[in-house]
Design an enzyme around this catalytic site. Structure first.
Site, PDB file in Angstrom:
ATOM      1  N   SER A 154      20.143  14.736  43.243  1.00  0.00           N
ATOM      2  CA  SER A 154      19.516  14.334  41.999  1.00  0.00           C
ATOM      3  C   SER A 154      18.377  13.338  42.182  1.00  0.00           C
ATOM      4  O   SER A 154      17.592  13.120  41.262  1.00  0.00           O
ATOM      5  CB  SER A 154      20.550  13.730  41.050  1.00  0.00           C
TER       6      SER A 154
ATOM      7  N   SER B 109      23.240  13.204  46.647  1.00  0.00           N
ATOM      8  CA  SER B 109      21.976  13.124  45.903  1.00  0.00           C
ATOM      9  C   SER B 109      20.877  12.321  46.580  1.00  0.00           C
ATOM     10  O   SER B 109      19.737  12.327  46.119  1.00  0.00           O
ATOM     11  CB  SER B 109      22.226  12.547  44.506  1.00  0.00           C
TER      12      SER B 109
ATOM     13  N   LYS C 208      14.883   5.123  42.051  1.00  0.00           N
ATOM     14  CA  LYS C 208      15.352   6.108  41.073  1.00  0.00           C
ATOM     15  C   LYS C 208      15.501   5.437  39.711  1.00  0.00           C
ATOM     16  O   LYS C 208      15.948   4.274  39.635  1.00  0.00           O
ATOM     17  CB  LYS C 208      16.701   6.632  41.568  1.00  0.00           C
TER      18      LYS C 208
END
Lengths: 67, 453
Positions: free
Chosen positions: B153, B177, B78
């Site tokens: 997310s 997330s 990420k």
């Protein structure tokens, strides 16, 4: 508890210090249009309910021990 | 090269690498080709580092160290996680020029384990939101249905794995997330006990709730990744399904949930019973105000971090994140402290429950992947914001700090994956993953690969 007013939040911004959010952004908290996760007033109402909970001497959450 | 290699679990890929059936360079080229073909559709990556990956793979050559279970395995992370020399943007214009000076701890650890970094994944701006929408880089779609969300997310991490563009992905989980997008995309999502994987070198969203977690194709792969990522990882204690006591929450976690999701989790419960596990109802802490508690911790902490950028670059944030930060400034210090005390109260209540049971089973999400652009979802006639629904069953365990793993357990008639969640005791991460692995091995269920056209 009375509902929070835009004027209150503007006064906090102007008199307590912190980042100078636009008036429109302060309005967003009082009359949400963008879809903040929870309406600010609802959040305050729920926090007021949580204030009544007696947490005795429980401290804030910190590290989690492996003991 | 066989495209099914792209969807092969780490465990099997590592064996092929060690046996010389495939080289690290061939594996990098396989994923590079797929990224060239599907990267734009998947919106999974913000940046790529394929030349460095190729050089690393060439240096490894055919000599895969048997002591390194991730030797030659390509992974992505990420774009909140620092990789030296590359921008860490948080998916935001605010940090478009923020080049990391050194690797995050976890990147260093993965490198030491032999893994090969290939790129940075798309995300909801600074991890603020569970839908994974990103106005700069686009919204990663679900690999099983491109009109639906991958979820967030860690949306790009789930899409990268779901589209077969890497073998593993690292995300962050502040309210679900990692686990929720993994669940929506047919993957295994794991978040450890709070603090067991280092967050050094990771842009914070909320220090009290942030966990680094893994997205993988199996629980076995999650174990391999956790072993590399956690400094104090150990072998799991002997774990047997027929000696397991599984707590089933009496309230909240099975309420206002899609009926087909409940049916599939019910099938899983039947499997556990037949495997000899004991299923016991458990009374969870009141969930009525848990979202409020979480937000009251999140937003002041997010504001406190982002204050460093607001004066100079505040106009570069998206309007919704700015609104959240403004909320953080209007909460009182005592409300924030009280919320963190309530978190400690949740931890203590949950620890009492874990004196009675070994693990807790819930659905991973109450809904399948919502349509891209959906503001609200409706279940049983009750509507709620899509982001709230996606993380409704996951966010509590960020506050309690217990390890949790989500894994696929069925397919919905709409053609989208359904997942369950297991939660374990503090610091029993290894046993939790092992339990999920045993379920994965024994439960009669196979997830079809997505049809990517």
């Amino acid at each position: 508890m009375k509902p929070v007013e835009k004027q209150t939040l503007k006064a906090m911004r102007d008199q307590l210090g912190g980042y100078a959010w636009d008036d429109d952004e302060i309005s967003e908290l009082v009359e949400p249009k963008l879809g903040i996760i929870t309406g600010f007033q609802d959040l305050l109402d729920q926090l007021e309910i949580l204030r009544q909970v007696d947490l005795e001497a429980i401290p804030p959450a910190a590290e989690i021990s492996d003991k | 090269m066989n495209a099914s290699l792209a969807f092969m679990p780490i465990e099997k890929l590592a064996l092929k690498l060690r046996n010389g059936d495939i080289s690290a360079s061939q594996l990098i080229e396989l994923y590079a080709d797929r990224i060239a073909g599907l990267g734009a559709d998947s919106k999974a990556f913000i940046s790529l580092d394929l030349e460095a990956a190729r050089a690393r793979a060439a240096a490894i050559g055919q000599d895969i160290d048997a002591g390194k279970p991730l030797g030659g395995i390509p992974y992505a992370c990420k774009d909140l996680i620092d990789v030296a020399g590359l921008p860490t943007t948080g998916g935001s214009r605010v940090l478009a020029d923020n080049v990391a000076q050194q690797d995050a701890d976890i990147v260093r650890r993965l490198e030491q384990a032999g893994a090969i970094f290939i790129g940075k994944n798309n995300l909801h701006e600074f991890a603020y939101g569970a839908t994974g929408e990103n106005e700069i880089h686009g919204t990663p779609p679900n690999p099983y249905d491109p009109t639906r969300l991958a979820g967030g997310s860690s949306s790009g991490s789930a899409a990268a794995l779901g589209y077969g563009l890497c073998a593993a992905a690292i995300g962050t989980d502040t309210g679900g997330s990692v686990r929720a997008p993994a669940a929506l995309c047919g993957l295994v999502g794991f978040k450890p006990t709070f603090g067991r994987i280092s967050t050094d070198g990771v842009i914070p969203y909320s220090w009290s709730l942030d966990h680094v977690g893994t997205l993988a194709r199996s629980a076995a792969d999650s174990a391999i990744l956790f072993d590399a990522l956690a400094a104090d990882c150990r072998k799991p204690e002997a774990t047997r399904l027929d000696r397991l006591t599984v707590g089933i929450p009496e309230t909240f976690f099975f309420e206002n949930c899609d009926g087909e999701i409940l049916d599939h989790v019910d099938r899983l419960m039947t499997f556990l019973r037949e495997a000899g596990a004991s299923l016991e109802p458990v009374e969870m802490p009141s969930m009525e105000f848990t979202r409020t508690v979480s937000l009251t911790v999140q937003m002041p902490e997010a504001l406190s971090y982002h204050n460093r950028y607001l004066d100079q670059r505040g106009h570069l944030y998206s309007p919704d994140f700015r609104a959240g930060l403004a909320l953080g400034q209007c909460l009182l210090a005592e409300q924030y402290i009280r919320a963190r005390r309530l978190m400690e109260s949740y931890r203590r209540q949950m620890n009492l429950i874990f004196e009675q049971v070994d693990t807790i089973l819930t659905p991973a999400t109450p809904v399948i992947a919502p349509p891209i652009g959906a503001v609200e979802v409706t279940v049983d006639g009750i509507s709620e914001p899509a982001g709230n629904a996606i993380t409704r069953y996951t966010s509590f365990f960020n506050m309690s700090g217990h390890p949790a793993i989500t894994f696929p357990c069925g397919m919905h008639s709409a053609g989208l994956p359904i997942a369950a969640q297991l939660v374990g005791r503090h610091h029993a991460d290894e046993e939790l993953i092992e339990t999920a692995r045993l379920v994965e091995t024994g439960f009669d269920f196979e997830l079809p690969l997505p049809d990517l056209g």
